[in-house]
Design a protein around this motif. Structure first.
Motif, PDB file in Angstrom:
ATOM      1  N   GLU A   6     -17.548 -22.330  18.950  1.00 15.02           N
ATOM      2  CA  GLU A   6     -16.978 -22.459  20.293  1.00 15.02           C
ATOM      3  C   GLU A   6     -15.464 -22.223  20.282  1.00 15.02           C
ATOM      4  OE1 GLU A   6     -18.538 -22.672  22.963  1.00 15.02           O
ATOM      5  OE2 GLU A   6     -20.509 -23.476  22.526  1.00 15.02           O
ATOM      6  N   PRO A   7     -14.914 -21.625  21.357  1.00 16.78           N
ATOM      7  CA  PRO A   7     -13.469 -21.364  21.417  1.00 16.78           C
ATOM      8  C   PRO A   7     -12.642 -22.617  21.755  1.00 16.78           C
ATOM      9  CG  PRO A   7     -14.531 -20.602  23.417  1.00 16.78           C
ATOM     10  CD  PRO A   7     -15.631 -21.008  22.484  1.00 16.78           C
ATOM     11  N   ARG A   8     -13.296 -23.622  22.337  1.00 13.99           N
ATOM     12  CA  ARG A   8     -12.608 -24.876  22.677  1.00 13.99           C
ATOM     13  C   ARG A   8     -13.429 -26.008  22.056  1.00 13.99           C
ATOM     14  NH1 ARG A   8      -9.047 -26.217  27.044  1.00 13.99           N
ATOM     15  NH2 ARG A   8      -9.352 -24.105  27.808  1.00 13.99           N
ATOM     16  N   ARG A   9     -12.822 -26.749  21.120  1.00 14.22           N
ATOM     17  CA  ARG A   9     -13.595 -27.708  20.336  1.00 14.22           C
ATOM     18  C   ARG A   9     -12.992 -29.110  20.387  1.00 14.22           C
ATOM     19  NH1 ARG A   9     -13.823 -26.919  14.859  1.00 14.22           N
ATOM     20  NH2 ARG A   9     -15.899 -27.863  14.840  1.00 14.22           N
ATOM     21  N   TYR A  10     -13.883 -30.116  20.343  1.00 12.49           N
ATOM     22  CA  TYR A  10     -13.454 -31.513  20.368  1.00 12.49           C
ATOM     23  C   TYR A  10     -14.200 -32.313  19.300  1.00 12.49           C
ATOM     24  CZ  TYR A  10     -11.323 -30.387  24.849  1.00 12.49           C
ATOM     25  OH  TYR A  10     -10.560 -29.820  25.831  1.00 12.49           O
ATOM     26  N   ASP A  11     -13.476 -33.220  18.682  1.00 15.86           N
ATOM     27  CA  ASP A  11     -14.058 -34.210  17.781  1.00 15.86           C
ATOM     28  C   ASP A  11     -14.103 -35.499  18.596  1.00 15.86           C
ATOM     29  OD1 ASP A  11     -14.770 -35.979  15.808  1.00 15.86           O
ATOM     30  OD2 ASP A  11     -13.265 -35.315  14.356  1.00 15.86           O
ATOM     31  N   THR A  12     -15.235 -35.736  19.251  1.00 17.46           N
ATOM     32  CA  THR A  12     -15.333 -36.785  20.270  1.00 17.46           C
ATOM     33  C   THR A  12     -15.970 -38.058  19.733  1.00 17.46           C
ATOM     34  OG1 THR A  12     -15.540 -35.095  21.985  1.00 17.46           O
ATOM     35  CG2 THR A  12     -16.190 -37.350  22.561  1.00 17.46           C
ATOM     36  N   ARG A  13     -15.242 -39.164  19.888  1.00 13.33           N
ATOM     37  CA  ARG A  13     -15.810 -40.471  19.570  1.00 13.33           C
ATOM     38  C   ARG A  13     -16.295 -41.102  20.867  1.00 13.33           C
ATOM     39  NH1 ARG A  13     -12.206 -38.136  15.845  1.00 13.33           N
ATOM     40  NH2 ARG A  13     -12.459 -39.111  13.799  1.00 13.33           N
ATOM     41  N   PHE A  14     -17.539 -41.523  20.859  1.00 17.02           N
ATOM     42  CA  PHE A  14     -18.140 -42.177  22.014  1.00 17.02           C
ATOM     43  C   PHE A  14     -18.004 -43.696  21.871  1.00 17.02           C
ATOM     44  CE2 PHE A  14     -19.963 -38.040  22.259  1.00 17.02           C
ATOM     45  CZ  PHE A  14     -20.321 -37.826  23.582  1.00 17.02           C
ATOM     46  N   PHE A  15     -17.597 -44.329  22.976  1.00 21.50           N
ATOM     47  CA  PHE A  15     -17.497 -45.781  23.072  1.00 21.50           C
ATOM     48  C   PHE A  15     -18.450 -46.259  24.163  1.00 21.50           C
ATOM     49  CE2 PHE A  15     -13.451 -44.167  21.629  1.00 21.50           C
ATOM     50  CZ  PHE A  15     -12.892 -45.124  20.798  1.00 21.50           C
ATOM     51  N   VAL A  16     -18.722 -47.562  24.166  1.00 23.62           N
ATOM     52  CA  VAL A  16     -19.453 -48.166  25.270  1.00 23.62           C
ATOM     53  C   VAL A  16     -18.675 -49.387  25.734  1.00 23.62           C
ATOM     54  CG1 VAL A  16     -20.914 -49.629  23.806  1.00 23.62           C
ATOM     55  CG2 VAL A  16     -21.726 -48.943  26.066  1.00 23.62           C
ATOM     56  N   ALA A  17     -18.681 -49.651  27.050  1.00 22.95           N
ATOM     57  CA  ALA A  17     -17.995 -50.805  27.615  1.00 22.95           C
ATOM     58  C   ALA A  17     -18.743 -51.249  28.867  1.00 22.95           C
ATOM     59  CB  ALA A  17     -16.550 -50.468  27.973  1.00 22.95           C
ATOM     60  N   VAL A  18     -18.718 -52.536  29.132  1.00 17.48           N
ATOM     61  CA  VAL A  18     -19.346 -53.086  30.337  1.00 17.48           C
ATOM     62  C   VAL A  18     -18.316 -53.105  31.464  1.00 17.48           C
ATOM     63  CG1 VAL A  18     -20.428 -55.115  31.368  1.00 17.48           C
ATOM     64  CG2 VAL A  18     -20.971 -54.472  29.018  1.00 17.48           C
ATOM     65  N   LEU A  19     -18.727 -52.721  32.663  1.00 18.53           N
ATOM     66  CA  LEU A  19     -17.851 -52.742  33.823  1.00 18.53           C
ATOM     67  C   LEU A  19     -17.303 -54.158  34.028  1.00 18.53           C
ATOM     68  CD1 LEU A  19     -16.770 -51.275  36.439  1.00 18.53           C
ATOM     69  CD2 LEU A  19     -18.814 -52.204  37.577  1.00 18.53           C
ATOM     70  N   PRO A  20     -15.970 -54.344  34.014  1.00 17.26           N
ATOM     71  CA  PRO A  20     -15.408 -55.681  34.219  1.00 17.26           C
ATOM     72  C   PRO A  20     -15.732 -56.225  35.609  1.00 17.26           C
ATOM     73  CG  PRO A  20     -13.780 -54.205  33.258  1.00 17.26           C
ATOM     74  CD  PRO A  20     -14.920 -53.347  33.697  1.00 17.26           C
ATOM     75  N   GLN A  21     -15.942 -57.521  35.684  1.00 16.18           N
ATOM     76  CA  GLN A  21     -16.273 -58.165  36.949  1.00 16.18           C
ATOM     77  C   GLN A  21     -15.154 -57.945  37.960  1.00 16.18           C
ATOM     78  OE1 GLN A  21     -17.210 -62.298  36.543  1.00 16.18           O
ATOM     79  NE2 GLN A  21     -17.752 -62.569  38.696  1.00 16.18           N
ATOM     80  N   GLY A  22     -15.533 -57.555  39.174  1.00 17.73           N
ATOM     81  CA  GLY A  22     -14.564 -57.350  40.247  1.00 17.73           C
ATOM     82  C   GLY A  22     -14.059 -55.927  40.364  1.00 17.73           C
ATOM     83  N   GLN A  23     -14.176 -55.139  39.307  1.00 21.79           N
ATOM     84  CA  GLN A  23     -13.691 -53.769  39.359  1.00 21.79           C
ATOM     85  C   GLN A  23     -14.779 -52.823  39.868  1.00 21.79           C
ATOM     86  OE1 GLN A  23     -11.206 -52.106  36.314  1.00 21.79           O
ATOM     87  NE2 GLN A  23     -10.739 -54.109  35.419  1.00 21.79           N
ATOM     88  N   ILE A  24     -14.340 -51.717  40.445  1.00 24.59           N
ATOM     89  CA  ILE A  24     -15.242 -50.723  41.019  1.00 24.59           C
ATOM     90  C   ILE A  24     -14.940 -49.365  40.408  1.00 24.59           C
ATOM     91  CG2 ILE A  24     -15.950 -49.536  43.133  1.00 24.59           C
ATOM     92  CD1 ILE A  24     -15.165 -52.061  44.682  1.00 24.59           C
ATOM     93  N   ALA A  25     -15.960 -48.701  39.902  1.00 25.52           N
ATOM     94  CA  ALA A  25     -15.816 -47.340  39.384  1.00 25.52           C
ATOM     95  C   ALA A  25     -15.931 -46.363  40.546  1.00 25.52           C
ATOM     96  CB  ALA A  25     -16.885 -47.055  38.339  1.00 25.52           C
ATOM     97  N   ASP A  26     -14.994 -45.421  40.628  1.00 23.96           N
ATOM     98  CA  ASP A  26     -14.986 -44.494  41.759  1.00 23.96           C
ATOM     99  C   ASP A  26     -14.949 -43.051  41.286  1.00 23.96           C
ATOM    100  OD1 ASP A  26     -12.306 -43.734  41.124  1.00 23.96           O
ATOM    101  OD2 ASP A  26     -11.501 -45.390  42.302  1.00 23.96           O
ATOM    102  N   GLY A  27     -14.863 -42.134  42.235  1.00 25.25           N
ATOM    103  CA  GLY A  27     -14.802 -40.713  41.922  1.00 25.25           C
ATOM    104  C   GLY A  27     -13.473 -40.107  42.317  1.00 25.25           C
ATOM    105  N   ALA A  28     -12.417 -40.939  42.385  1.00 28.83           N
ATOM    106  CA  ALA A  28     -11.102 -40.476  42.827  1.00 28.83           C
ATOM    107  C   ALA A  28     -10.345 -39.788  41.702  1.00 28.83           C
ATOM    108  CB  ALA A  28     -10.297 -41.646  43.376  1.00 28.83           C
ATOM    109  N   THR A  29     -10.881 -38.664  41.241  1.00 27.36           N
ATOM    110  CA  THR A  29     -10.247 -37.859  40.205  1.00 27.36           C
ATOM    111  C   THR A  29     -10.445 -36.394  40.539  1.00 27.36           C
ATOM    112  OG1 THR A  29     -10.296 -37.247  37.862  1.00 27.36           O
ATOM    113  CG2 THR A  29     -12.348 -38.054  38.817  1.00 27.36           C
TER     114      THR A  29
END
Length: 268
Positions: free
Chosen positions: A155-178
């Motif tokens: 591939e011409p664009r490559r990543y060495d990606t580490r995957f993490f997992v996390a639980v959504l903190p209480q009170g916070q909201i995940a959005d699509g504002a990106t």
């Protein structure tokens, strides 16, 4: 690595999970079609490590960089940068902030940092400076190491990606504002895989593999308690290989057997 292969850039990806009525739910984003990498595909929040992510004076709570370095088979500076990038990218891409005013707390309303979020995304502000200005501590203990995938050498664009997992903190909201996401949603891993099988969205092998693994857990507590054997996975790309251009990753035969025929990114 072959002499012609592009060096893989370090990257962090976070599987953000929560407990729902039907079981574990994971936060997914469909990337905008104009992206240079993985355009239009469904992914977890994440991105490349920035030079400023490795700054040593970040206020930190939880496992030290040496602990992360051992899990991800890297050096301590890179490990710190990977964890910092995981926190930064999660905040930038979905507004969830894994930090708090003290070492054992987490913010319950991340929207008050909306202006700083935009500056972080535009690279006008570093994570270290943001945390220092707001008196916040990075909560490394809210993350768990999960897996390590490396983009094929061809591939011409490559990543060495580490995957993490996390639980959504209480009170916070995940959005699509990106600017990077065209659509976001919480789905059970089972539903996300089922909709992929009928061609409703595109999953590349790393994302497919993590969703498949999450199906084996009853709740988020079990996910956090799970011990993962993290061995780097780098698929091999073989163009023209009878519709299966990728090999050398776990359950690759099953991935291609379930892959919808109309997928625009078969195996890539």
């Amino acid at each position: 690595m072959s002499e012609s292969a592009v060096a893989a850039r370090d990257a962090s990806t976070v599987m953000l999970v929560r407990d729902g009525v039907a079981g574990i739910e994971v936060f997914l984003q469909r990337r905008v079609t104009g992206m240079a990498f993985a355009a239009g595909v469904t992914v977890f929040p994440g991105g490349g490590v920035d030079a400023t992510d490795g700054i040593a004076d970040i206020a930190w709570s939880g496992p030290e960089p040496a602990w992360w370095a051992e899990r991800f088979a890297t050096d301590e500076q890179t490990a710190q940068a990977l964890v910092a990038a995981a926190v930064r990218e999660t905040f930038e891409e979905c507004g969830v902030l894994l930090a708090g005013p003290t070492a054992d707390s987490v913010v319950d309303d991340s929207t008050i940092y909306r202006e700083s979020r935009g500056k972080l995304e535009r690279r006008e502000l570093s994570l270290a400076d943001f945390l220092a200005a707001e008196g916040l501590v990075l909560r490394a203990d809210l993350l768990r190491p999960w897996s390590n995938w490396i983009t094929p050498e061809a591939e011409p664009r490559r990543y060495d990606t580490r995957f993490f997992v996390a639980v959504l903190p209480q009170g916070q909201i995940a959005d699509g504002a990106t600017t990077e996401a065209a659509h976001v949603a919480w789905q059970t891993p089972q539903d996300a895989l089922a909709s992929w099988r009928v061609g409703e969205h595109v999953l590349m092998p790393p994302t497919w593999s993590q969703l498949d693994a999450l199906c084996g857990f009853a709740d988020t507590a079990a996910v956090l308690a799970g011990e993962r054997d993290i061995t780097p996975i780098m698929p091999v790309y073989s163009p023209g290989a009878e519709g299966r251009p990728l090999s050398n990753f776990p359950d690759n035969e099953r991935y291609f057997a379930e892959l919808p025929q109309q997928s625009a990114l078969r195996g890539r």
